[in-house]
Design a protein around this motif. Structure first.
Motif, mmCIF file in Angstrom:
data_model
loop_
_atom_site.group_PDB
_atom_site.id
_atom_site.type_symbol
_atom_site.label_atom_id
_atom_site.label_comp_id
_atom_site.label_asym_id
_atom_site.label_seq_id
_atom_site.Cartn_x
_atom_site.Cartn_y
_atom_site.Cartn_z
ATOM 1 N N ALA A 150 0.922 -1.214 -0.050
ATOM 2 C CA ALA A 150 0.016 -0.078 -0.092
ATOM 3 C C ALA A 150 0.723 1.250 0.020
ATOM 4 O O ALA A 150 0.428 2.197 -0.624
ATOM 5 C CB ALA A 150 -0.782 -0.050 1.305
ATOM 6 N N LEU A 151 1.956 1.226 0.859
ATOM 7 C CA LEU A 151 2.664 2.490 0.968
ATOM 8 C C LEU A 151 3.494 2.666 -0.362
ATOM 9 O O LEU A 151 3.633 3.767 -0.887
ATOM 10 C CB LEU A 151 3.922 2.281 2.150
ATOM 11 C CG LEU A 151 3.111 2.103 3.528
ATOM 12 C CD1 LEU A 151 4.455 2.010 4.361
ATOM 13 C CD2 LEU A 151 2.752 3.514 3.818
ATOM 14 N N VAL A 152 3.945 1.495 -1.058
ATOM 15 C CA VAL A 152 4.568 1.718 -2.448
ATOM 16 C C VAL A 152 3.880 2.312 -3.562
ATOM 17 O O VAL A 152 3.919 3.268 -3.995
ATOM 18 C CB VAL A 152 5.382 0.677 -2.933
ATOM 19 C CG1 VAL A 152 5.746 0.674 -4.121
ATOM 20 C CG2 VAL A 152 6.531 0.126 -1.938
ATOM 21 N N SER A 153 2.543 1.654 -3.420
ATOM 22 C CA SER A 153 1.392 1.903 -4.354
ATOM 23 C C SER A 153 1.026 3.514 -4.301
ATOM 24 O O SER A 153 0.890 4.196 -5.288
ATOM 25 C CB SER A 153 0.270 1.247 -4.230
ATOM 26 O OG SER A 153 -0.711 1.564 -5.158
ATOM 27 N N GLN A 158 2.270 6.586 -7.303
ATOM 28 C CA GLN A 158 0.960 7.790 -7.614
ATOM 29 C C GLN A 158 1.614 9.029 -7.092
ATOM 30 O O GLN A 158 1.409 9.935 -8.052
ATOM 31 C CB GLN A 158 -0.213 7.330 -6.538
ATOM 32 C CG GLN A 158 -1.077 5.820 -7.176
ATOM 33 C CD GLN A 158 -2.211 5.645 -6.538
ATOM 34 O OE1 GLN A 158 -2.928 6.741 -6.012
ATOM 35 N NE2 GLN A 158 -2.697 4.674 -6.363
ATOM 36 N N LEU A 159 2.147 9.038 -6.050
ATOM 37 C CA LEU A 159 2.611 10.530 -5.644
ATOM 38 C C LEU A 159 3.992 10.860 -5.850
ATOM 39 O O LEU A 159 4.579 11.994 -6.198
ATOM 40 C CB LEU A 159 2.219 10.687 -4.015
ATOM 41 C CG LEU A 159 0.797 10.506 -3.607
ATOM 42 C CD1 LEU A 159 0.668 10.583 -2.188
ATOM 43 C CD2 LEU A 159 -0.049 11.894 -4.435
ATOM 44 N N GLY A 160 4.948 9.739 -6.219
ATOM 45 C CA GLY A 160 6.112 9.947 -6.437
ATOM 46 C C GLY A 160 7.144 10.813 -5.262
ATOM 47 O O GLY A 160 8.045 11.273 -5.702
ATOM 48 N N TRP A 161 6.580 10.788 -3.910
ATOM 49 C CA TRP A 161 7.458 11.234 -2.946
ATOM 50 C C TRP A 161 8.542 10.464 -2.458
ATOM 51 O O TRP A 161 9.573 11.270 -1.972
ATOM 52 C CB TRP A 161 6.432 11.494 -1.786
ATOM 53 C CG TRP A 161 5.412 12.450 -1.963
ATOM 54 C CD1 TRP A 161 5.035 13.295 -3.091
ATOM 55 C CD2 TRP A 161 4.123 12.821 -1.258
ATOM 56 N NE1 TRP A 161 3.768 14.071 -3.035
ATOM 57 C CE2 TRP A 161 3.371 14.003 -1.892
ATOM 58 C CE3 TRP A 161 3.695 12.351 0.373
ATOM 59 C CZ2 TRP A 161 2.242 14.285 -1.131
ATOM 60 C CZ3 TRP A 161 2.439 12.979 0.738
ATOM 61 C CH2 TRP A 161 1.811 14.098 0.067
ATOM 62 N N PHE A 162 8.369 9.209 -2.601
ATOM 63 C CA PHE A 162 9.527 8.276 -2.070
ATOM 64 C C PHE A 162 9.965 7.551 -3.269
ATOM 65 O O PHE A 162 9.241 7.158 -4.112
ATOM 66 C CB PHE A 162 9.223 7.501 -0.928
ATOM 67 C CG PHE A 162 9.002 8.467 0.239
ATOM 68 C CD1 PHE A 162 9.962 8.954 1.058
ATOM 69 C CD2 PHE A 162 7.854 8.968 0.635
ATOM 70 C CE1 PHE A 162 9.752 9.804 2.171
ATOM 71 C CE2 PHE A 162 7.489 9.821 1.821
ATOM 72 C CZ PHE A 162 8.389 10.183 2.597
#
Length: 317
Positions: A150-153, A158-162
Motif C-alpha cells: 500500500a505504501l509503495v503504491s 502515484q505521488l512519487g514522494w519516495f
C-alpha cells in the motif's frame, strides 16, 4: 542485584544453548541437500560430490557437525557460506548496518507514534479516543507486506514522494530517505500495539488516588500528567517497548524482501531458500541473543524508571 544478574546471565546462556541445538537440528533435518544447490543442477562425479561434502563437513555425523559448529561459534567463527563463498561473520557484518538503520528508524517511529497516540487517546475521551482505537486496530491487524504494498503504491507510484524498492543510496541522509517507507511498513503494527499499551497504562494511572489529590490541590493539568501519570505509566510502556524492539529485528525479513533492502532479514530469506545452513544458523542464533539481551536491559531499566518496582531473584516484582 548481583544474584539477579548472575541468574539472568545463566538463563541467557541456557537459552542460547538450547536455541543452538534446536536451530542446528531443524536446519539439518529439513528435506533437501545443500550439495544440489552448490552444483547448480550440473552433473557431477561421485568424487566431486564427496569433495564438496567433505569441504563443508556434510559427511560428518550430526553430533560431530554440531560440536564443530558450536566450537567455531564460541571463537567468533560461524563457518563459511555455501551460497556466497565467504565467511558468515563478514557476510553478516556487511549486511548489519542496513538492518540496524532500518530497525533504529522504525523504533523511533514506534516510540513517537505509539506513545503520542496512546497519550492522546487517554487524555481525550470521545472522538479522539475512538479514532485512535480504530486506527490502532487497523494497524495491528494489517500484515507488514500488505502495508508495504500500500505504501509503495500510494507514495512511490502515484505521488512519487519516495523512491520505490531497490536503488543504491549514498550518504546517511539519502539512506534514511530511501528507508522511510520500509520503516513505516515495519513500524505501524508495533506502533498500534504500543499505543494501546500506553492508553491502558495512562488510564490506569489517571484513576489513582494521588492523581485526584494533586488535582484537588490545584496542580496544573499538564504538571499532573507529566509528574504523576506519564512518569508512573512508563514502566509497562518501556517493558513492552523493549520487547517490540527485539520484535522489530526479527520482523525485518518481510519488509527487507518487499523493499529490496540489503540487510539481515533478506539475507535470511535467501539463505533459507538456498539451504545455506551456516548463514541460517548464525542469523537465528544472533536474533535470539539480541532478543534476550534487550529483555535483560529492559528489566534493569524499569526499576530505575519506576522505583515502586524492584529486582528479585525471579525477575522484576
Amino acid at each position: 542485584m548481583t544474584r539477579y544478574l548472575v541468574g539472568r546471565v545463566l538463563g541467557l546462556v541456557t537459552v542460547l544453548f538450547v536455541t543452538s541445538l534446536v536451530v542446528f537440528g531443524t536446519v539439518h533435518l529439513a528435506p533437501g541437500d545443500p550439495v544440489s544447490f552448490l552444483l547448480h543442477g550440473r552433473p557431477a562425479t561421485p568424487e566431486t560430490v564427496a569433495a564438496l561434502r567433505s569441504q563443508y563437513h556434510l559427511d560428518d555425523p550430526l553430533p560431530v557437525q554440531y560440536a564443530k559448529w558450536l566450537g567455531g561459534v564460541l571463537h567468533g567463527d560461524f563457518g563459511r557460506s555455501a551460497q556466497y563463498h565467504q565467511d558468515v561473520a563478514s557476510l553478516i557484518g556487511s549486511r548489519l548496518p542496513g538492518t540496524a538503520l532500518l530497525v533504529g528508524y522504525a523504533a523511533l517511529l514506534v516510540a513517537v507514534l505509539g506513545v503520542t497516540a496512546g497519550v492522546l487517546a487517554a487524555l481525550r475521551p470521545g472522538i479522539a479516543d475512538r479514532a485512535v482505537l480504530l486506527g490502532t486496530g487497523v494497524a495491528t491487524a494489517t500484515p507488514s507486506f500488505v502495508t508495504a504494498i500500500a505504501l509503495v503504491s500510494l507514495f512511490s507510484v502515484q505521488l512519487g514522494w519516495f523512491p520505490g524498492p531497490g536503488g543504491t543510496p549514498e550518504g546517511l541522509g539519502e539512506r534514511l530517505y530511501h528507508l522511510t517507507l520500509p520503516s513505516f511498513a515495519l513500524a505501524l503494527t508495533f506502533a498500534g500495539l504500543l499505543a494501546r499499551v500506553t492508553r491502558s497504562a495512562m488510564l490506569d494511572e489517571l484513576g489513582r488516588d494521588h492523581v485526584e489529590v494533586a488535582r484537588a490541590r490545584g496542580v496544573a493539568g499538564r504538571a499532573v500528567v507529566r509528574r504523576h501519570v506519564l512518569r508512573n505509566a512508563l514502566g509497562p510502556i518501556v517493558t513492552i517497548g523493549g520487547t517490540m524492539l527485539a520484535g522489530l529485528l526479527i520482523s525485518t525479513s518481510i519488509v527487507e524482501t518487499a523493499f529490496d533492502v540489503s540487510g539481515i532479514g533478506s539475507l535470511l530469506v535467501q539463505s533459507v531458500t538456498a539451504k545455506d545452513f551456516a548463514v541460517v544458523q548464525a542469523i537465528t542464533l544472533l536474533s535470539v541473543a539480541a532478543f534476550v539481551l534487550v529483555n535483560l536491559v529492559v528489566d534493569l531499566l524499569v526499576p530505575l524508571i519506576d522505583p515502586r518496582l524492584s529486582l528479585s531473584g525471579e525477575g522484576i516484582s
